[in-house]
Scaffold this motif. Structure first.
Motif, PDB file in Angstrom:
ATOM      1  N   LEU A  27       0.999  -1.247   0.037  1.00 35.19           N
ATOM      2  CA  LEU A  27      -0.038  -0.127  -0.043  1.00 35.19           C
ATOM      3  C   LEU A  27       0.916   1.277  -0.030  1.00 35.19           C
ATOM      4  CD1 LEU A  27      -2.754   1.234   0.104  1.00 35.19           C
ATOM      5  CD2 LEU A  27      -2.480   1.235   2.724  1.00 35.19           C
ATOM      6  N   VAL A  28       1.785   1.350   0.798  1.00 35.13           N
ATOM      7  CA  VAL A  28       2.941   2.287   0.721  1.00 35.13           C
ATOM      8  C   VAL A  28       3.541   2.726  -0.541  1.00 35.13           C
ATOM      9  CG1 VAL A  28       4.803   3.223   2.109  1.00 35.13           C
ATOM     10  CG2 VAL A  28       3.268   1.980   3.229  1.00 35.13           C
ATOM     11  N   LYS A  29       3.826   1.391  -1.208  1.00 32.09           N
ATOM     12  CA  LYS A  29       4.596   1.535  -2.379  1.00 32.09           C
ATOM     13  C   LYS A  29       3.662   2.122  -3.511  1.00 32.09           C
ATOM     14  CE  LYS A  29       7.882  -2.098  -1.554  1.00 32.09           C
ATOM     15  NZ  LYS A  29       8.365  -3.691  -1.818  1.00 32.09           N
ATOM     16  N   GLU A  30       2.418   1.648  -3.434  1.00 33.81           N
ATOM     17  CA  GLU A  30       1.371   1.998  -4.642  1.00 33.81           C
ATOM     18  C   GLU A  30       0.863   3.476  -4.311  1.00 33.81           C
ATOM     19  OE1 GLU A  30      -1.607  -1.088  -4.387  1.00 33.81           O
ATOM     20  OE2 GLU A  30      -0.195  -2.492  -4.890  1.00 33.81           O
ATOM     21  N   VAL A  31       0.716   3.776  -3.115  1.00 29.51           N
ATOM     22  CA  VAL A  31      -0.024   5.042  -2.502  1.00 29.51           C
ATOM     23  C   VAL A  31       0.997   5.641  -1.701  1.00 29.51           C
ATOM     24  CG1 VAL A  31      -2.142   6.085  -1.739  1.00 29.51           C
ATOM     25  CG2 VAL A  31      -2.310   3.701  -2.834  1.00 29.51           C
ATOM     26  N   ARG A  87      -8.391   4.790   0.600  1.00 33.93           N
ATOM     27  CA  ARG A  87      -9.056   5.943   0.733  1.00 33.93           C
ATOM     28  C   ARG A  87      -8.956   6.502   2.360  1.00 33.93           C
ATOM     29  NH1 ARG A  87     -14.164   6.898   0.019  1.00 33.93           N
ATOM     30  NH2 ARG A  87     -13.756   8.902  -1.035  1.00 33.93           N
ATOM     31  N   ALA A  88      -8.392   5.502   3.143  1.00 35.50           N
ATOM     32  CA  ALA A  88      -8.651   5.870   4.556  1.00 35.50           C
ATOM     33  C   ALA A  88      -7.579   6.740   4.707  1.00 35.50           C
ATOM     34  CB  ALA A  88      -8.481   4.617   5.221  1.00 35.50           C
ATOM     35  N   ASP A  89      -7.600   7.656   6.023  1.00 28.26           N
ATOM     36  CA  ASP A  89      -6.550   8.712   6.440  1.00 28.26           C
ATOM     37  C   ASP A  89      -5.528   7.795   7.333  1.00 28.26           C
ATOM     38  OD1 ASP A  89      -7.186  11.079   5.290  1.00 28.26           O
ATOM     39  OD2 ASP A  89      -9.096  10.897   6.808  1.00 28.26           O
ATOM     40  N   LEU A  90      -5.867   6.748   8.064  1.00 27.64           N
ATOM     41  CA  LEU A  90      -5.068   5.985   8.910  1.00 27.64           C
ATOM     42  C   LEU A  90      -5.562   4.475   8.851  1.00 27.64           C
ATOM     43  CD1 LEU A  90      -3.147   6.439  11.740  1.00 27.64           C
ATOM     44  CD2 LEU A  90      -5.167   4.880  12.423  1.00 27.64           C
ATOM     45  N   VAL A  91      -4.479   3.559   8.437  1.00 27.33           N
ATOM     46  CA  VAL A  91      -4.556   2.057   8.245  1.00 27.33           C
ATOM     47  C   VAL A  91      -3.985   1.524   9.536  1.00 27.33           C
ATOM     48  CG1 VAL A  91      -4.397   0.089   7.191  1.00 27.33           C
ATOM     49  CG2 VAL A  91      -4.859   2.266   5.908  1.00 27.33           C
ATOM     50  N   LEU A  92      -4.672   0.524  10.371  1.00 27.78           N
ATOM     51  CA  LEU A  92      -4.042  -0.184  11.489  1.00 27.78           C
ATOM     52  C   LEU A  92      -4.117  -1.517  11.142  1.00 27.78           C
ATOM     53  CD1 LEU A  92      -6.314   1.171  14.402  1.00 27.78           C
ATOM     54  CD2 LEU A  92      -3.999   2.044  13.852  1.00 27.78           C
ATOM     55  N   ARG A  93      -2.756  -2.187  10.854  1.00 26.65           N
ATOM     56  CA  ARG A  93      -2.540  -3.331  10.347  1.00 26.65           C
ATOM     57  C   ARG A  93      -2.486  -4.511  11.525  1.00 26.65           C
ATOM     58  NH1 ARG A  93      -3.216  -7.084   5.878  1.00 26.65           N
ATOM     59  NH2 ARG A  93      -1.669  -8.623   5.950  1.00 26.65           N
ATOM     60  N   LYS A  94      -3.282  -5.256  11.489  1.00 27.26           N
ATOM     61  CA  LYS A  94      -3.268  -6.376  12.722  1.00 27.26           C
ATOM     62  C   LYS A  94      -2.565  -7.693  12.385  1.00 27.26           C
ATOM     63  CE  LYS A  94      -7.382  -5.455  15.322  1.00 27.26           C
ATOM     64  NZ  LYS A  94      -8.742  -6.063  16.147  1.00 27.26           N
ATOM     65  N   PRO A 153       1.463   8.628  -0.439  1.00 28.59           N
ATOM     66  CA  PRO A 153       0.843   9.639   0.308  1.00 28.59           C
ATOM     67  C   PRO A 153       0.958   8.908   1.995  1.00 28.59           C
ATOM     68  CG  PRO A 153      -0.868  10.080  -1.191  1.00 28.59           C
ATOM     69  CD  PRO A 153      -0.135   8.579  -1.571  1.00 28.59           C
ATOM     70  N   PHE A 154       1.228   7.872   1.948  1.00 28.55           N
ATOM     71  CA  PHE A 154       1.122   7.085   3.328  1.00 28.55           C
ATOM     72  C   PHE A 154       2.377   6.955   3.943  1.00 28.55           C
ATOM     73  CE2 PHE A 154      -3.135   5.278   1.804  1.00 28.55           C
ATOM     74  CZ  PHE A 154      -3.715   5.486   3.071  1.00 28.55           C
ATOM     75  N   ARG A 155       2.508   7.268   5.388  1.00 34.12           N
ATOM     76  CA  ARG A 155       3.842   6.809   5.847  1.00 34.12           C
ATOM     77  C   ARG A 155       3.689   5.812   7.076  1.00 34.12           C
ATOM     78  NH1 ARG A 155       7.764  10.659   6.846  1.00 34.12           N
ATOM     79  NH2 ARG A 155       6.061  12.489   6.434  1.00 34.12           N
ATOM     80  N   ARG A 156       4.547   4.816   6.805  1.00 33.28           N
ATOM     81  CA  ARG A 156       4.523   3.755   7.541  1.00 33.28           C
ATOM     82  C   ARG A 156       5.161   3.703   8.817  1.00 33.28           C
ATOM     83  NH1 ARG A 156       7.247  -0.715   9.136  1.00 33.28           N
ATOM     84  NH2 ARG A 156       6.267  -2.807   9.310  1.00 33.28           N
ATOM     85  N   VAL A 178       1.319   0.792  11.345  1.00 34.15           N
ATOM     86  CA  VAL A 178       0.362   2.073  11.463  1.00 34.15           C
ATOM     87  C   VAL A 178       0.730   2.907   9.915  1.00 34.15           C
ATOM     88  CG1 VAL A 178      -0.555   4.087  12.349  1.00 34.15           C
ATOM     89  CG2 VAL A 178      -0.148   2.208  13.804  1.00 34.15           C
ATOM     90  N   PHE A 179      -0.465   2.973   9.329  1.00 31.99           N
ATOM     91  CA  PHE A 179      -0.128   3.806   8.044  1.00 31.99           C
ATOM     92  C   PHE A 179      -0.638   5.041   8.101  1.00 31.99           C
ATOM     93  CE2 PHE A 179       0.641  -0.582   7.098  1.00 31.99           C
ATOM     94  CZ  PHE A 179       1.646  -0.567   6.280  1.00 31.99           C
ATOM     95  N   LEU A 180      -0.322   6.219   8.191  1.00 28.25           N
ATOM     96  CA  LEU A 180      -0.641   7.452   8.352  1.00 28.25           C
ATOM     97  C   LEU A 180      -0.627   8.242   6.948  1.00 28.25           C
ATOM     98  CD1 LEU A 180      -2.181   9.707   9.900  1.00 28.25           C
ATOM     99  CD2 LEU A 180       0.150  10.456  10.793  1.00 28.25           C
ATOM    100  N   ARG A 181      -1.518   8.702   6.368  1.00 29.06           N
ATOM    101  CA  ARG A 181      -1.576   9.789   5.270  1.00 29.06           C
ATOM    102  C   ARG A 181      -1.075  10.796   5.527  1.00 29.06           C
ATOM    103  NH1 ARG A 181      -4.347   9.325   0.443  1.00 29.06           N
ATOM    104  NH2 ARG A 181      -5.591   7.714   1.076  1.00 29.06           N
TER     105      ARG A 181
END
Length: 316
Positions: free
Chosen positions: A4-8, A295-302, A10-13, A311-314
């Motif tokens: 997701l970070v590579k494709e999109v 489309r989320a502003d923040l992704v929590l990966r379990k 705007p996300f910071r991991r 955690v991925f933050l836009r």
């Protein structure tokens, strides 16, 4: 999730450890008793997880809410208006069995204990599902939870009224016991500081109409959005585990819509849960829910143990 970070871009991991450091001096305001009350069925979460993941998130959201309220005041000053501030709306999406409800309840409790926005309400979109009588008539019972099974105009009216700052906006309620919308019961949302809206498809978008007219989506009303993510096989395992727990508890109630499953053997239960997952929930996840993750502003990966691993933050 790394893709997701590579494709999109705007996300910071953030790793679990990096995110935990962002708690700073945010105080722990939950007790073990609170957590026991808020934890959902089969969700594994402890106070250490709250300190590591949810306190930094509540701190971030507190900053975002304060900034939005400041912008609202500045705009009112510029326009010479005296409008009351409107609720800050947080959308929360993710698969069935991923733990959305627990996360939403924990965030609600944490955010309500910040001094400048003490009134935090929570609404789930289950109440906006079409009644079973309509779903049965339209042949949609096996599509329950898919976008077409919701009363989208009602959701949009509700969110529009919330964002207009209206008082005593009502939302329909849902019974997981009877598996249907409650006819005569509604929640009343009266100008909260923050409103959390939780549901599998809250980040869903529709196809643009051919005539070019704009159609709003639920996510258009969100100030911030969270997607809870997990590996598909872990989700399947959690769903089956939850089904077995419900078989031995809620399904035993004669009023339960799923009472017929209460006498199944372990093998029959696993086979039934697997069939439901593979033919309904997995299809909805792949076709409708998972595509909304970017489309989320923040992704929590379990991880497989239910604890957040990344955690991925836009980026703003």
């Amino acid at each position: 999730m790394e893709e997701l970070v590579k494709e999109v871009s705007p996300f910071r991991r953030f790793s679990r450890e990096e995110w935990a450091a962002l708690r700073a001096d945010t105080p722990m305001t939950l007790t073990q008793r609170d957590l026991d009350e808020l934890r959902g069925l089969n969700d594994r979460i402890d106070l250490a997880e709250v300190e590591t993941i949810y306190l930094p998130l509540s701190r971030l959201l507190n900053l975002y809410v304060a900034a939005t309220q400041g912008l609202f005041r500045a705009t009112n000053n510029f326009l010479h208006l005296t409008d009351r501030k409107v609720p800050y709306v947080i959308g929360m999406a993710g698969s069935v069995a991923v733990g959305k409800s627990t996360t939403a309840r924990i965030l609600q409790r944490l955010l309500a204990r910040w001094p400048k926005h003490p009134k935090v309400d929570l609404v789930t979109t289950d109440g906006f599902l079409l009644p079973n009588s309509i779903l049965e008539r339209e042949g949609l019972m096996t599509r329950k939870g898919f976008p077409e099974s919701y009363d989208l105009p009602a959701i949009l009216r509700f969110l529009s009224d919330i964002k207009a700052g209206k008082r005593n906006v009502t939302a329909p309620l849902y019974s997981h016991l009877t598996y249907d919308v409650l006819k005569d019961e509604r929640a009343v949302i009266d100008q909260p500081d923050i409103l959390i809206v939780e549901g599998v498809n809250v980040l869903q978008t529709g196809r643009p109409p051919r005539d070019g007219r704009g159609i709003p989506n639920s996510s258009d009303f969100f100030d911030f959005s969270v997607y809870i993510d997990a590996d598909t096989m872990d989700l399947k395992t959690w769903y089956i585990e939850r089904f077995l727990t419900l078989r031995d508890s809620a399904f035993r109630n004669p009023r339960s819509y799923f009472h017929r499953y209460s006498t199944l053997t372990d093998k029959e239960s696993r086979d039934t849960a697997t069939r439901i997952w593979d033919t309904i929930n997995l299809v909805n996840l792949r076709e409708n829910i998972l595509p909304t993750r970017p489309r989320a502003d923040l992704v929590l990966r379990k991880g497989a143990d239910h604890f957040i691993r990344s955690v991925f933050l836009r980026k703003l």
